[in-house]
Design a protein around this motif. Structure first.
Motif, PDB file in Angstrom:
ATOM      1  N   LYS A 250      10.996  -8.890  13.030  1.00 30.30           N
ATOM      2  CA  LYS A 250      10.557  -9.629  12.458  1.00 30.30           C
ATOM      3  C   LYS A 250       8.845 -10.289  12.507  1.00 30.30           C
ATOM      4  CE  LYS A 250      14.272 -10.858   8.848  1.00 30.30           C
ATOM      5  NZ  LYS A 250      15.051 -12.658   8.102  1.00 30.30           N
TER       6      LYS A 250
ATOM      7  N   THR B  78       6.171  -7.517  12.771  1.00 32.76           N
ATOM      8  CA  THR B  78       5.748  -7.742  11.274  1.00 32.76           C
ATOM      9  C   THR B  78       5.124  -8.965  10.657  1.00 32.76           C
ATOM     10  OG1 THR B  78       7.806  -6.429  10.654  1.00 32.76           O
ATOM     11  CG2 THR B  78       6.267  -7.567   8.649  1.00 32.76           C
ATOM     12  N   LEU B  79       5.086 -10.576  10.711  1.00 31.57           N
ATOM     13  CA  LEU B  79       4.648 -11.614  10.815  1.00 31.57           C
ATOM     14  C   LEU B  79       3.159 -11.657  11.551  1.00 31.57           C
ATOM     15  CD1 LEU B  79       7.802 -14.066  10.679  1.00 31.57           C
ATOM     16  CD2 LEU B  79       6.562 -13.010   9.027  1.00 31.57           C
ATOM     17  N   ASP B  80       3.087 -11.230  12.284  1.00 33.38           N
ATOM     18  CA  ASP B  80       2.292 -11.445  12.690  1.00 33.38           C
ATOM     19  C   ASP B  80       1.524 -10.324  12.578  1.00 33.38           C
ATOM     20  OD1 ASP B  80       2.969 -12.554  15.709  1.00 33.38           O
ATOM     21  OD2 ASP B  80       3.078 -10.882  16.868  1.00 33.38           O
ATOM     22  N   LYS B  81       1.606  -8.868  12.457  1.00 31.48           N
ATOM     23  CA  LYS B  81       0.270  -8.135  11.203  1.00 31.48           C
ATOM     24  C   LYS B  81      -0.094  -8.603  10.247  1.00 31.48           C
ATOM     25  CE  LYS B  81       2.807  -3.857  13.101  1.00 31.48           C
ATOM     26  NZ  LYS B  81       3.483  -2.823  12.513  1.00 31.48           N
ATOM     27  N   LYS B  82       1.035  -9.374   9.522  1.00 31.27           N
ATOM     28  CA  LYS B  82       0.338 -10.699   8.160  1.00 31.27           C
ATOM     29  C   LYS B  82      -0.285 -10.936   8.043  1.00 31.27           C
ATOM     30  CE  LYS B  82       4.809  -9.930   5.073  1.00 31.27           C
ATOM     31  NZ  LYS B  82       5.286 -10.596   4.292  1.00 31.27           N
ATOM     32  N   VAL B  83      -0.345 -11.800   9.435  1.00 27.51           N
ATOM     33  CA  VAL B  83      -0.992 -13.175   9.685  1.00 27.51           C
ATOM     34  C   VAL B  83      -2.538 -12.302  10.273  1.00 27.51           C
ATOM     35  CG1 VAL B  83      -1.472 -14.965  11.898  1.00 27.51           C
ATOM     36  CG2 VAL B  83       0.594 -14.062  10.754  1.00 27.51           C
TER      37      VAL B  83
ATOM     38  N   MET C 175      -3.808  -9.687   9.156  1.00 29.75           N
ATOM     39  CA  MET C 175      -4.162  -9.210   7.912  1.00 29.75           C
ATOM     40  C   MET C 175      -5.000 -10.218   7.422  1.00 29.75           C
ATOM     41  SD  MET C 175      -1.889  -7.444   4.792  1.00 29.75           S
ATOM     42  CE  MET C 175      -1.504  -8.302   4.010  1.00 29.75           C
ATOM     43  N   TYR C 176      -3.896 -11.188   7.342  1.00 31.58           N
ATOM     44  CA  TYR C 176      -4.949 -12.475   6.464  1.00 31.58           C
ATOM     45  C   TYR C 176      -6.017 -13.279   6.986  1.00 31.58           C
ATOM     46  CZ  TYR C 176      -0.926 -12.875   3.505  1.00 31.58           C
ATOM     47  OH  TYR C 176       0.460 -12.382   2.638  1.00 31.58           O
TER      48      TYR C 176
ATOM     49  N   GLN D  80      -8.588 -10.940   6.270  1.00 33.03           N
ATOM     50  CA  GLN D  80      -9.153 -10.817   4.389  1.00 33.03           C
ATOM     51  C   GLN D  80      -9.785 -12.197   4.931  1.00 33.03           C
ATOM     52  OE1 GLN D  80      -5.707 -10.904   2.324  1.00 33.03           O
ATOM     53  NE2 GLN D  80      -5.441  -9.051   2.048  1.00 33.03           N
TER      54      GLN D  80
END
Length: 181
Positions: A38, A41-46, A48-49, A52
């Motif tokens: 988790k 995954t959250l590190d990857k989302k951060v 990615m954001y 962006q």
């Protein structure tokens, strides 16, 4: 020290150590490993954001009128569902996808009245469609969706349902097209 250390005490000590390692292993695989995944995954989302955000920030420095004029070319003046159907059929034939069913979603009178009020303010109208398609390979479906989003007409995909069996891939897409008339 203990003067009378027997084999039984040794076996008990080894059993306790073994049980401790087993409990640790079970806890690791049921609690710690999922939490670590988790976190990654959250590190990857951060990241990615953040990417962006940086991309959007750099694009905001460019003139927005160019983007708006390019977007305006994708929104025709009339609804023209025939053009939408021809466009979809061309895309499907180019990507080896068979369109099984297309439906234009009708709105109720109450929703139409609310949308009419909104349209007066924005002057941008929309049509909703639902499409069922099949293909023999998943790559054909991916190509179809990519060409659909990159088409000459502005299409916003709202939902995608994809199912795959041994012989075919089934796709259900809900999307919107826009017009200004």
């Amino acid at each position: 020290m203990i003067k009378q250390w027997t084999k039984i005490h040794t076996y008990w000590l080894l059993g306790v150590l073994l049980a401790t390692f087993i409990v640790y292993g079970v806890c690791y695989f049921t609690v710690i490993a999922p939490l670590q995944s988790k976190v990654s995954t959250l590190d990857k989302k951060v990241s990615m954001y953040e990417n962006q955000f940086k991309k959007t920030e750099s694009q905001s420095k460019e003139s927005p009128s160019e983007e708006l004029s390019a977007l305006a070319l994708q929104v025709p003046r009339e609804s023209s569902p025939d053009d939408v159907l021809l466009n979809l059929q061309t895309i499907a034939s180019d990507t080896n996808v068979t369109i099984d069913y297309i439906e234009s979603a009708n709105q109720s009178a109450n929703q139409a009245a609310v949308q009419q009020e909104e349209e007066e303010a924005t002057e941008l109208n929309e049509n909703s469609y639902s499409l069922d398609a099949t293909a023999s390979k998943l790559s054909d479906i991916n190509s179809f969706l990519a060409e659909m989003t990159d088409s000459k007409r502005l299409m916003i995909i709202e939902s995608i349902n994809l199912q795959q069996d041994a012989k075919q891939v089934y796709l259900t897409v809900s999307f919107k097209t826009f017009y200004t008339g």
